[in-house]
Every structure is written in structure tokens, then in C-alpha cells.
Design a protein around this motif. Structure first.
Motif: not given
Length: 631
Positions: A527-556
Motif C-alpha cells: 500500500t502507498v497513501p494518496n498524494t496530498v497537495e499542499k499538506r498541512k500537518w506533520e507526518v506521524v508514524r506511531n510504530s517502529a519495527y524491523t522485518n528480516v526475511d531470508t527465503v531460499v529456493y531450490e529450483m527444479p
């Protein structure tokens, strides 16, 4: 000549005024589902222990989406009485449709669950009409003997609402002090006086509907508002002051005094439980486990009981209590085994706005226990039978709490959880066949706030419901859950390990002699939020996290690499993203790491956040292409 010029000026100014008024009306209707034509709120303080509130509202309902504003709900309980409710509705021409009858006012319990014991009820009226627009007028008055709470005036109380005019008056008896805090007002307070009262008045006009913005601040930060609070107050014989956090803490101490006496039988159990334990932390663990094994949460809000805990002896004998009672009981038990602790008032809830530290008042809805230790401080959530001792999480972590000490109230910080604390580490091994189908073995470890959903899944859902949840939440296009298991490890940094065995359909897609593989299997940014022309207010992010994915494929066997995406890295104030893809013979190793930061950012950075999210979305969709070897 001068008279003609003067007349011309009058006509010009009159025309401009008419045009301005017409424009105001257009602006009020645009984007609105309802218009508050007039709202009058008058709060009269009779004494430190009594006050009345009269509210009159005239509101025009413009369409079906605005009909909620044709309803009225007025809460009441043992300390707050409803004196009267009146209502009238009118059609577009101003002709009366109907008057509200007493028999049409419903009186229902405010309780919503089986684990609630409360005396709060709601008087409910509905004057909705089927032909739009129409106008509803309500007037009602309440009398309160709980003067811990003065009104919060919010004239623009919801989105898609506009306000033509709203007024707020507070009448204070001579010699009594009013404390207030204004935000986002057109005009500041106006003060006057009568023979008996000091009068504080506020007014707003022509408020248009609020335009919300993605990742914006809490609504309370941007709308007009006046918060009021007492200096001195009284409720059911208890007198207190809110002029400082310290004084408010003294009032809470009054409510708690003498309510921590344990039955002798409970004391003996606790002494036996900790007889061989010297370490305070070990004692805390044993007492907390005893609490969780022998009590359950029941919300009990009866009169002053909404703020005063039930006695520790009641909880010991009944085995239940609300947050105040269970916290008080736990404090008493720890005291019995020689561990001091302090109750703490807090505003509990995920993504709750911060309390106003510069305006001492009753801004809390929950109570927890704080246990100071020699090297650290332990926080206990006493209402949960499942929570880990010392873990505050998203419900009470990363915020201010009012510590109730013998010296009074003191604002302190609860544990803060960063991106390094809230993690998801996932390892996936996938074996693909020639048709692009495969099997996957997945091990995911969740810590901190990231573990909370899975903790609740373990404790509150049976196996079959857990399976259904997995089908709804695993982000893989087509799969079957063959096996699954969860393991919860408690601690101050609790974690859940999830093990899955999945059957994958068309994990890779075929086109002619080529096989297309999207290596990011389970954690795509979508997901990506909509564009806002002439934004009035601060950008607020209330969560912090770390994701690390390691995916190993065995191809045919029989496929050779044709294309591999370049390694990708993006570093921004909002977070850091990195993805690498390595191909070694028939083995593809994909490693993706994402750290998202919380914080407040200036409005002009919003475009950069959208760019960052778009970059992640594109990177997560990149494919590795293999071509089949043809003899």
C-alpha cells in the motif's frame, strides 16, 4: 457628490458582505454530511461538588450519511443525572415534523460485555427523517456530583461536519478558579462577570469539514478545542485538587487509603510461596503468576468505584476485579513479601494520543503497577492472565504515566519499544517442481509488539480458529496449510515462534520455456497513501519495527538463470530497506530487511515517504527469470 459616494460605498460593502455570506454557506455545505447551525453549551459550577451542563444543538442533516447526527446519546449514572431532554425536527421549509415524546427516549445500559458491572446508562433518542435535508433541534441538561471532570468542548466533533456557530460558556462561583487549555481557536476566551459568577466565553463560526491527511496527527491536535478542569473539587466526600500532578496524586492516595489489607489466609499463602526466595525479581514473578492463576478481569464501575479500587480482601475472596482493584491487590501482595511498588495511572490503548503534561487533569483510563528495582523498573499489567511480567507493549508502553507515590503524583515514562525491540525474523525454505508448485517450511520469530497478535492467537483461539486465521493473514497468493505450530516464550522481551508447512500452487509462473519467480514470498509492501497537495500537518508514524526475511529456493533441475534483479537499498528518515538476491546453481537466496522508524516529520517530507513506499512496492515485486535448457 459626497452623499452619492457614501451611498455607493455602502452598497459595495453590503454586496461584498452578501457575497462573503453566500461563500460561507457554500463552503459549509461542500464535503459535509451535516451542518451544526447553532450549538450552545453552558456549564455552571454550583460548588466544588456540584455542577450543571445545558446543551442546545440545531443541526441540519444533508444526506443519508449524516443521519447519525439526528441521534442523541446522553450518559448518566449514580453521580450524573439527566434533568430533561427535548427534541424537535423540521423539514426544509422550517415546518415542524414532530416533537420528541418521553416514551421515545430509550434508557439502556452502557455495558457491552459479560465481564462488566457498571451503573452507567445511556438515554437515547433518534429523530431521523427520510426526506433530506431536514433539521433536528435537541436541548438537554445534566447535573453532576462528580466534579473531577469538567467539560471538554469540541465544536467540530467529527469529519464530514461543518459548524455555522457554536458557543461555550463556563460560569464559576466567585472565588473559585477555572483552569482551561485552548487549542486551534479562532478567538481566545472572553471574560465577564455577574453578581455571583465569573463567566468565561468561547465562540467559533464557519468551521468547514476537516480534511484528513494520511499519516496525520491525532484529530485532537488539529481541531478547535477547549479543555476545562477544576482547581479544587469534591466527589462523594473526598476533596482534591488538580492544580498540579502532585496534588492530584494526593487525591488518588485518599481513594486508595486502607484498601490494601489482605486476609490472613492470603498472607500465609504468599509467605509459603516465597519462603525460599530472596531475589526480589523472583518474588515478583511468583506473586505475578499467583495473580494470573487466581484472578480474572471484570470491569466494575459503580459510582466512585470508577476511580476507587475495591478492597484487596474482596479480590482475594471473589477472584476478580477491575484494573484498579487488581493493581491494588497485586501491590498489597508484593508489600506482604517485602517488595515495594507504586500504582500508576495511564491512558491505555494502542495508538492513543499522548496526555497533555502541561494540564494536570483526569486524562487516564487504566491503572498499572510500577515496581522499582535496584538496577531497573518493572511494569506489571495486572488485568491479563497471559501477559509477561515486565512487558508493557503497545497498550501501555512508550508513553507518560502518573506514578502515585506517598509524596503525590509524578509523571514518568513507561518502557519504550523501538525498531530493535519489535522484530520479525523469518526463514523460508522452498522446493519448487517443474510446474512452479512447491512446498515451503517457514520459521518466523516475533518479538516485542510484533508478537502481540500471535500471543493473543495462542491464548484466545482454538486450533481450528488459528488455522482459519492463518488462511486469512498469510500473504501468499495460493497455498494450503499442511502443518502449523506456535510457541510462546514469556519474558520482559517476549517472543512467539511460528512454524508452518505450506503447499504452494504456482509459486513460480511459466511462460513458454521461461519460469518467473518473485522471490519475496510472504512480506511484500502493498500500500502507498494518496498524494496530498499542499499538506498541512506533520507526518506521524506511531510504530517502529524491523522485518528480516531470508527465503531460499531450490529450483527444479534443467533451468538456467536468465535475469536477476540488482541488489536494492533505500535509506530515508522513515526507514531503511535492503534486498539482495543471489543465485548459485539451482539455489536462489533472497534476503530482505526493512526497518521502519516512528516519529514526527515535517509536512514537506510527505512526498519523500511516498517515494520510499513506492520504491519498496516495486522492489518487492521484482522477479528472477529462468530459462529451461532444451537439449
Amino acid at each position: 457628490m459626497k452623499r452619492k459616494l457614501y451611498t455607493l460605498l455602502l452598497l459595495t460593502f453590503g454586496l461584498l458582505a452578501v457575497q462573503a455570506e453566500a461563500q460561507h454557506k457554500i463552503d459549509l455545505v461542500k464535503g459535509a454530511n451535516a451542518i451544526v447551525k447553532l450549538e450552545e453549551t453552558v456549564f455552571t459550577v454550583n460548588s466544588a461538588g456540584s455542577g450543571t451542563t445545558r446543551i442546545k444543538t440545531i443541526i441540519t442533516i444533508l444526506n443519508e450519511s449524516g443521519k447519525e447526527h439526528a441521534r442523541l446519546q446522553v450518559a448518566h449514572d449514580r453521580l450524573n443525572k439527566v434533568d430533561y431532554i427535548k427534541g424537535t425536527s423540521y423539514d426544509l421549509a422550517g415546518k415542524k415534523i414532530k416533537s420528541l415524546k418521553s416514551s421515545e427516549i430509550k434508557d439502556v445500559s452502557a455495558g457491552a460485555g459479560d465481564n462488566e458491572i457498571l451503573d452507567t446508562r445511556v438515554k437515547y433518542a433518534d429523530m431521523a427523517h427520510t426526506v433530506y435535508p431536514y433539521t433536528v433541534e435537541y436541548e438537554y441538561q445534566t447535573t453532576s456530583s462528580n466534579m473531577m471532570f469538567y467539560p471538554v468542548w469540541v465544536p467540530l466533533a467529527s469529519s464530514k461536519l461543518s459548524v455555522e456557530k457554536a458557543t461555550f460558556q463556563v460560569l464559576m462561583p466567585k472565588g473559585m478558579k477555572l483552569r482551561y487549555r485552548e487549542t486551534n481557536l479562532q478567538e481566545k476566551v472572553k471574560q465577564s462577570a455577574t453578581a455571583t459568577h465569573d463567566v468565561y466565553s468561547w465562540e467559533v463560526q464557519n468551521l468547514t469539514p476537516l480534511d484528513t491527511e494520511p499519516y496525520g496527527p491525532f484529530m485532537a491536535e488539529v481541531i478547535p478545542m477547549v479543555r476545562t478542569a477544576p482547581a479544587d473539587f469534591e466527589v462523594e466526600g473526598y476533596r482534591g485538587s488538580m492544580e498540579s500532578w502532585q496534588k492530584y496524586g494526593h487525591f488518588i492516595n485518599q481513594l486508595n487509603a486502607g484498601r490494601d489489607v489482605l486476609p490472613e489466609a492470603t498472607k500465609q499463602k504468599l509467605q509459603a510461596l516465597t519462603a525460599d526466595t530472596k531475589d526480589p525479581l523472583a518474588k515478583i514473578d511468583k506473586v505475578y503468576n499467583y495473580l494470573q492463576s487466581n484472578t480474572r478481569y471484570v470491569s466494575i464501575q459503580l459510582g466512585l468505584g470508577g476511580w476507587q479500587p475495591l478492597e484487596a480482601g474482596f479480590v482475594a475472596s471473589k477472584g476478580y476485579g477491575d484494573c484498579k482493584a487488581l493493581t491494588n491487590y497485586t501491590q498489597a501482595m508484593l508489600k506482604e513479601v517485602g517488595v515495594p511498588s507504586f500504582q500508576a495511572l495511564i491512558r491505555g490503548g494502542e495508538n492513543e494520543p499522548a496526555i497533555m503534561t502541561d494540564f494536570p487533569s483526569s486524562q487516564f483510563n487504566h491503572v498499572v503497577l510500577c515496581v522499582p528495582l535496584q538496577q531497573d523498573t518493572l511494569w506489571l499489567e495486572c488485568t491479563s492472565q497471559n501477559e509477561s511480567a515486565g512487558f508493557s507493549g503497545s497498550f501501555t508502553g512508550s508513553r507518560k504515566a502518573l506514578l502515585i507515590t506517598p509524596e503525590g503524583g509524578k509523571l514518568v515514562n513507561t518502557p519504550s519499544y523501538t525498531a530493535a525491540d519489535n522484530t520479525e525474523h523469518r526463514t523460508v525454505k522452498v522446493k519448487l517442481d517443474e510446474n512452479g508448485n512447491g512446498t515451503a517450511n517457514v520459521i518466523s520469530r516475533y518479538t516485542g509488539e510484533e508478537h502481540e497478535t500471535y500471543r493473543d492467537l495462542i491464548h484466545h483461539y482454538a486450533a481450528e480458529e488459528q488455522r482459519k486465521w492463518l488462511y486469512s493473514n498469510i500473504k501468499v497468493p495460493a497455498f494450503e496449510v499442511k502443518k502449523f505450530a506456535f510457541d510462546l516464550k514469556k519474558g520482559r522481551q517476549p517472543e512467539v515462534t511460528e512454524k508452518l508447512e505450506l503447499s504452494l500452487r504456482q509459486c513460480a509462473t511459466l511462460s513458454g520455456k521461461r519460469m518467473f519467480l518473485t522471490p519475496n514470498l510472504m512480506n511484500k509492501w502493498t500500500t502507498v497513501p494518496n498524494t496530498v497537495e499542499k499538506r498541512k500537518w506533520e507526518v506521524v508514524r506511531n510504530s517502529a519495527y524491523t522485518n528480516v526475511d531470508t527465503v531460499v529456493y531450490e529450483m527444479p533441475v534443467g533451468y538456467t538463470l536468465e535475469f536477476k534483479p540488482n541488489d536494492t537499498e533505500y535509506k530515508t528518515a522513515f526507514g531503511t530497506y535492503k534486498a539482495t538476491t543471489k543465485v548459485d546453481g539451482q539455489q536462489v537466496t533472497y534476503i530482505r530487511s526493512l526497518q521502519m522508524n516512528k516519529g514526527r516529520f515535517s509536512p514537506d517530507t510527505y512526498a519523500k515517504m511516498i517515494e520510499f513506499m513506492n520504491n519498496m512496492l516495486k522492489a518487492d515485486a521484482q522477479q528472477v527469470v529462468f530459462v529451461k535448457n532444451i537439449p
